[in-house]
Write a protein that holds these residues in place. Structure first.
Motif, PDB file in Angstrom:
ATOM      1  N   LYS A 136     -17.104  -4.177  36.441  1.00 20.20           N
ATOM      2  CA  LYS A 136     -16.702  -3.742  35.106  1.00 20.20           C
ATOM      3  C   LYS A 136     -15.962  -4.862  34.372  1.00 20.20           C
ATOM      4  O   LYS A 136     -16.155  -5.079  33.173  1.00 20.20           O
ATOM      5  CB  LYS A 136     -15.825  -2.494  35.200  1.00 20.20           C
ATOM      6  N   MET A 137     -15.123  -5.599  35.094  1.00 12.69           N
ATOM      7  CA  MET A 137     -14.421  -6.718  34.466  1.00 12.69           C
ATOM      8  C   MET A 137     -15.406  -7.799  34.034  1.00 12.69           C
ATOM      9  O   MET A 137     -15.274  -8.392  32.953  1.00 12.69           O
ATOM     10  CB  MET A 137     -13.380  -7.303  35.432  1.00 12.69           C
ATOM     11  N   MET A 138     -16.400  -8.082  34.880  1.00 11.77           N
ATOM     12  CA  MET A 138     -17.401  -9.087  34.529  1.00 11.77           C
ATOM     13  C   MET A 138     -18.183  -8.669  33.288  1.00 11.77           C
ATOM     14  O   MET A 138     -18.438  -9.479  32.400  1.00 11.77           O
ATOM     15  CB  MET A 138     -18.351  -9.312  35.704  1.00 11.77           C
ATOM     16  N   GLU A 139     -18.556  -7.398  33.246  1.00 11.49           N
ATOM     17  CA  GLU A 139     -19.302  -6.899  32.086  1.00 11.49           C
ATOM     18  C   GLU A 139     -18.441  -6.957  30.827  1.00 11.49           C
ATOM     19  O   GLU A 139     -18.902  -7.384  29.763  1.00 11.49           O
ATOM     20  CB  GLU A 139     -19.748  -5.458  32.353  1.00 11.49           C
ATOM     21  N   GLU A 140     -17.193  -6.541  30.944  1.00 17.93           N
ATOM     22  CA  GLU A 140     -16.308  -6.499  29.780  1.00 17.93           C
ATOM     23  C   GLU A 140     -16.018  -7.904  29.262  1.00 17.93           C
ATOM     24  O   GLU A 140     -15.856  -8.112  28.063  1.00 17.93           O
ATOM     25  CB  GLU A 140     -15.005  -5.790  30.158  1.00 17.93           C
ATOM     26  N   GLN A 141     -15.969  -8.867  30.192  1.00 14.89           N
ATOM     27  CA  GLN A 141     -15.695 -10.246  29.822  1.00 14.89           C
ATOM     28  C   GLN A 141     -16.728 -10.793  28.842  1.00 14.89           C
ATOM     29  O   GLN A 141     -16.411 -11.663  28.020  1.00 14.89           O
ATOM     30  CB  GLN A 141     -15.679 -11.103  31.101  1.00 14.89           C
ATOM     31  N   GLN A 142     -17.942 -10.263  28.900  1.00 10.50           N
ATOM     32  CA  GLN A 142     -19.040 -10.756  28.059  1.00 10.50           C
ATOM     33  C   GLN A 142     -19.164 -10.020  26.729  1.00 10.50           C
ATOM     34  O   GLN A 142     -19.979 -10.384  25.900  1.00 10.50           O
ATOM     35  CB  GLN A 142     -20.373 -10.636  28.818  1.00 10.50           C
ATOM     36  N   THR A 143     -18.363  -8.967  26.524  1.00 10.36           N
ATOM     37  CA  THR A 143     -18.524  -8.176  25.303  1.00 10.36           C
ATOM     38  C   THR A 143     -17.660  -8.725  24.167  1.00 10.36           C
ATOM     39  O   THR A 143     -16.792  -9.586  24.378  1.00 10.36           O
ATOM     40  CB  THR A 143     -18.118  -6.706  25.547  1.00 10.36           C
ATOM     41  N   ASP A 144     -17.879  -8.181  22.980  1.00  7.55           N
ATOM     42  CA  ASP A 144     -17.077  -8.520  21.812  1.00  7.55           C
ATOM     43  C   ASP A 144     -16.100  -7.392  21.470  1.00  7.55           C
ATOM     44  O   ASP A 144     -15.559  -7.345  20.355  1.00  7.55           O
ATOM     45  CB  ASP A 144     -17.984  -8.784  20.602  1.00  7.55           C
TER      46      ASP A 144
END
Length: 292
Positions: A136-144
């Motif tokens: 989830k942290m990895m995914e969130e890191q890529q969002t705006d």
């Protein structure tokens, strides 16, 4: 190729310093993890494999899945012994995780502090749960997403709290042992102040604050340790020991009451009289007359 790697390493470090956070999957990591400044970032690793971890003056050989907490103020190194090694790593600065001003210093956590517990064994269900948080942290890191930093901070805190729950009995035992050690050192230091051999050299350690400073710890921690270990407050121990010494001086010396008061650290004889009567029920002169 070398120039490309160098650029990617530089980009990684610049981004890390700017954002104060980065998370990645260990399998996909190349050179980036070897180049960041350890003195600036805390580290949490969830890894499966066989390794030896050197942390401060201790070494841990582990096989299976472990959760590791690296403190930038504590030297550590990692030796990978497995041919395959998988998992996740996240780095973050203390400023990043304390952005909300609601978190205590990470250095006070038993997971990060010197002499704490930097390494925890993880079961398969726990591994799957923690894997999900890292993903989830990895995914969130890529969002705006506007508040993604807040969300990532929550994920980091969730990992920390889950880790604190894994071995509560061990943590309590370690805390109990630490409190007992502090109490023993305090009581030893207290006893070393006596006997008072001359009125010209008065007591210098007279309060809980004085002893805390001498032991280089916070007075609240000293008070907590002494109270939980002995059932009495730090001040009570000090007062009772001074009262016992006062009785001995009144009984076995020819010093006058003012000299005894000064020797025991009291600025004025009236302060000593009030102290002595409160603890013994008698004033110093009456006590001396009764025992001599």
């Amino acid at each position: 190729m070398a120039a490309k790697i160098e650029r990617s390493v530089s980009e990684f470090n610049n981004e890390l310093k700017l954002k104060g956070f980065n998370v990645w999957q260990i399998e996909s990591d190349s050179n980036a993890t070897k180049t960041y400044s350890r003195k600036d970032f805390y580290k949490i690793c969830l890894t499966s494999g066989r390794s030896v971890i050197h942390y401060a003056d201790r070494s841990f050989e582990q096989e299976g899945t472990v959760l590791f907490f690296g403190n930038p103020h504590v030297p550590y190194s990692w030796e990978t012994l497995s041919t395959t090694y998988v998992g996740y790593t996240c780095l973050f600065s203390e400023d990043f995780v304390k952005h909300s001003n609601r978190s205590e210093s990470l250095q006070q956590s038993p997971l990060f502090k010197i002499g704490g517990t930097p390494l925890l064994k993880i079961t398969e269900p726990q591994r799957l749960f923690l894997n999900g948080i890292f993903r989830k942290m990895m995914e969130e890191q890529q969002t705006d997403y506007q508040y993604k930093d807040d969300l990532i901070r929550n994920y980091i805190n969730l990992i920390i709290h889950e880790a604190l729950k894994l071995q509560p009995s061990e943590q309590m035992d370690k805390q109990k042992n630490a409190l007992s050690r502090i109490t023993s050192v305090f009581l030893e230091l207290l006893e070393r102040q006596f006997p008072v051999e001359t009125p010209d050299r008065p007591l210098t350690l007279k309060s809980a604050n004085d002893y805390a400073k001498a032991l280089a710890i916070h007075v609240n921690y000293l008070n907590k340790a002494v109270k939980e270990t002995t059932g009495k407050s730090t001040t009570t121990h000090i007062s009772e020991r001074i009262a016992r010494e006062a009785k001995a001086l009144l009984q076995h010396t020819d010093w006058n009451v003012a000299e005894i008061a000064y020797a025991l650290g009291f600025e004025y004889p009236t302060y000593f009289n009030n102290f002595f009567k409160k603890l013994t029920g008698s004033n110093p002169s009456a006590f001396r007359e009764a025992v001599i």
